[in-house]
Write a protein that holds these residues in place. Structure first.
Motif, PDB file in Angstrom:
ATOM      1  N   GLU A  34      -5.164  -3.804   4.672  1.00  0.00           N
ATOM      2  CA  GLU A  34      -5.146  -2.639   3.791  1.00  0.00           C
ATOM      3  C   GLU A  34      -6.363  -1.765   4.070  1.00  0.00           C
ATOM      4  O   GLU A  34      -7.457  -2.271   4.339  1.00  0.00           O
ATOM      5  CB  GLU A  34      -5.158  -3.081   2.319  1.00  0.00           C
ATOM      6  CG  GLU A  34      -3.933  -3.882   1.894  1.00  0.00           C
ATOM      7  CD  GLU A  34      -2.671  -3.036   1.896  1.00  0.00           C
ATOM      8  OE1 GLU A  34      -2.776  -1.806   1.658  1.00  0.00           O
ATOM      9  OE2 GLU A  34      -1.583  -3.606   2.153  1.00  0.00           O
ATOM     10  N   GLU A  35      -6.154  -0.459   3.993  1.00  0.00           N
ATOM     11  CA  GLU A  35      -7.249   0.472   4.269  1.00  0.00           C
ATOM     12  C   GLU A  35      -8.431   0.252   3.332  1.00  0.00           C
ATOM     13  O   GLU A  35      -9.577   0.491   3.709  1.00  0.00           O
ATOM     14  CB  GLU A  35      -6.752   1.913   4.170  1.00  0.00           C
ATOM     15  CG  GLU A  35      -5.877   2.346   5.330  1.00  0.00           C
ATOM     16  CD  GLU A  35      -6.607   2.297   6.666  1.00  0.00           C
ATOM     17  OE1 GLU A  35      -7.837   2.538   6.683  1.00  0.00           O
ATOM     18  OE2 GLU A  35      -5.953   1.990   7.686  1.00  0.00           O
ATOM     19  N   SER A  36      -8.134  -0.203   2.124  1.00  0.00           N
ATOM     20  CA  SER A  36      -9.211  -0.430   1.157  1.00  0.00           C
ATOM     21  C   SER A  36     -10.187  -1.497   1.632  1.00  0.00           C
ATOM     22  O   SER A  36     -11.381  -1.444   1.315  1.00  0.00           O
ATOM     23  CB  SER A  36      -8.628  -0.824  -0.196  1.00  0.00           C
ATOM     24  OG  SER A  36      -7.812  -1.986  -0.081  1.00  0.00           O
ATOM     25  N   LEU A  37      -9.685  -2.478   2.407  1.00  0.00           N
ATOM     26  CA  LEU A  37     -10.568  -3.498   2.973  1.00  0.00           C
ATOM     27  C   LEU A  37     -11.135  -3.060   4.320  1.00  0.00           C
ATOM     28  O   LEU A  37     -12.310  -3.286   4.610  1.00  0.00           O
ATOM     29  CB  LEU A  37      -9.833  -4.830   3.132  1.00  0.00           C
ATOM     30  CG  LEU A  37     -10.626  -5.963   3.797  1.00  0.00           C
ATOM     31  CD1 LEU A  37     -11.927  -6.240   3.038  1.00  0.00           C
ATOM     32  CD2 LEU A  37      -9.795  -7.238   3.888  1.00  0.00           C
ATOM     33  N   LEU A  38     -10.301  -2.432   5.132  1.00  0.00           N
ATOM     34  CA  LEU A  38     -10.758  -2.006   6.455  1.00  0.00           C
ATOM     35  C   LEU A  38     -11.931  -1.033   6.370  1.00  0.00           C
ATOM     36  O   LEU A  38     -12.738  -0.944   7.295  1.00  0.00           O
ATOM     37  CB  LEU A  38      -9.605  -1.371   7.226  1.00  0.00           C
ATOM     38  CG  LEU A  38      -8.429  -2.295   7.553  1.00  0.00           C
ATOM     39  CD1 LEU A  38      -7.307  -1.504   8.215  1.00  0.00           C
ATOM     40  CD2 LEU A  38      -8.866  -3.451   8.448  1.00  0.00           C
ATOM     41  N   ALA A  39     -12.050  -0.348   5.266  1.00  0.00           N
ATOM     42  CA  ALA A  39     -13.171   0.562   5.076  1.00  0.00           C
ATOM     43  C   ALA A  39     -14.493  -0.194   4.979  1.00  0.00           C
ATOM     44  O   ALA A  39     -15.565   0.368   5.251  1.00  0.00           O
ATOM     45  CB  ALA A  39     -12.956   1.399   3.816  1.00  0.00           C
ATOM     46  N   HIS A  40     -14.419  -1.482   4.621  1.00  0.00           N
ATOM     47  CA  HIS A  40     -15.617  -2.300   4.483  1.00  0.00           C
ATOM     48  C   HIS A  40     -15.773  -3.299   5.624  1.00  0.00           C
ATOM     49  O   HIS A  40     -16.883  -3.586   6.077  1.00  0.00           O
ATOM     50  CB  HIS A  40     -15.580  -3.065   3.160  1.00  0.00           C
ATOM     51  CG  HIS A  40     -15.510  -2.185   1.957  1.00  0.00           C
ATOM     52  ND1 HIS A  40     -16.602  -1.506   1.470  1.00  0.00           N
ATOM     53  CD2 HIS A  40     -14.470  -1.857   1.144  1.00  0.00           C
ATOM     54  CE1 HIS A  40     -16.252  -0.804   0.398  1.00  0.00           C
ATOM     55  NE2 HIS A  40     -14.962  -1.003   0.178  1.00  0.00           N
ATOM     56  N   SER A  41     -14.653  -3.858   6.074  1.00  0.00           N
ATOM     57  CA  SER A  41     -14.634  -4.851   7.150  1.00  0.00           C
ATOM     58  C   SER A  41     -13.618  -4.373   8.190  1.00  0.00           C
ATOM     59  O   SER A  41     -12.410  -4.457   7.942  1.00  0.00           O
ATOM     60  CB  SER A  41     -14.231  -6.222   6.589  1.00  0.00           C
ATOM     61  OG  SER A  41     -14.148  -7.186   7.622  1.00  0.00           O
TER      62      SER A  41
END
Length: 215
Positions: A37-44
């Motif tokens: 999910e983009e919400s996680l990919l933004a951090h990892s």
């Protein structure tokens, strides 16, 4: 405060958590599952855990995180002051993380998650692990810790990953490659497990398993 993001079943999450606990570095745990999910990919960037959130931003990859903690908190002595001893700790971590755990990880799908892996994969992993474990055995002292009498960062990596190597090979091949090579990982884990930080990591992992196993 540092926020450690991930979940208690992840061995690399537990590697970083062990370091934080062992050295008394304040942190907050934030439950995060792997995803694309983009919400996680933004951090990892690969959607993996662990990663940490700091006042400077996010940082992923367990060893990069450990190195950051060592540099940020030099007074904690995460690695020895002696350059040679520090390098030997890092050498052992490389063997545990890359030459052992990362290799056997290709079998987890069948060993733990109900899937299957090909015979070709099993053959490749067996060949690599046999050679890599022999190399690891030449480096590790187990007296009682990997580098001898001194407990260090390499032991925190080994504590969370060696059991996976032993258990996975037992499940897939019917024999524990580590024990067969003379690596008494069970006795070693018992010794390391006497440390309060190790006990906390283990207790939290077991609690997570119990909570997620309920129907």
């Amino acid at each position: 405060m540092i926020k450690l993001c991930g979940f208690a079943l992840s061995n690399y999450y537990n590697k970083v958590k062990f370091v934080l606990l062992e050295h008394g570095i304040p942190f907050e745990e934030v439950f995060v599952m792997t995803s694309q999910e983009e919400s996680l990919l933004a951090h990892s960037p690969l959607g993996k855990v662990p990663y940490i959130h700091t006042e400077h931003g996010d940082l992923c990859e367990s060893q990069a995180i450990v190195e950051y903690l060592h540099a940020r908190f030099p007074e904690k002595g995460i690695f020895p002051a002696d350059p040679w001893e520090a390098a030997k700790e890092r050498e052992l971590i490389t063997f545990v993380d890359l030459h052992l755990e990362l290799v056997v990880r290709d079998l987890y799908k069948e060993a733990f998650f109900g899937g299957t892996v090909t015979d070709a994969t099993k053959g490749r992993v067996e060949k690599l692990l046999t050679r890599h474990i022999a190399g690891f055995r030449r480096l590790a002292k187990f007296d009682p810790y990997l580098r001898g009498a001194h407990f260090g960062a390499a032991d925190m990596a080994a504590f969370v990953s060696l059991p996976l190597v032993g258990m996975t090979t037992q499940i897939i091949y019917g024999r524990d490659f580590l024990l067969d090579a003379g690596v008494d990982w069970k006795g070693y884990v018992k010794v390391v497990g006497e440390r309060p930080a190790a006990q906390r990591v283990t207790a939290d992992r077991k609690a997570y398993i119990a909570a997620t196993s309920k129907p």
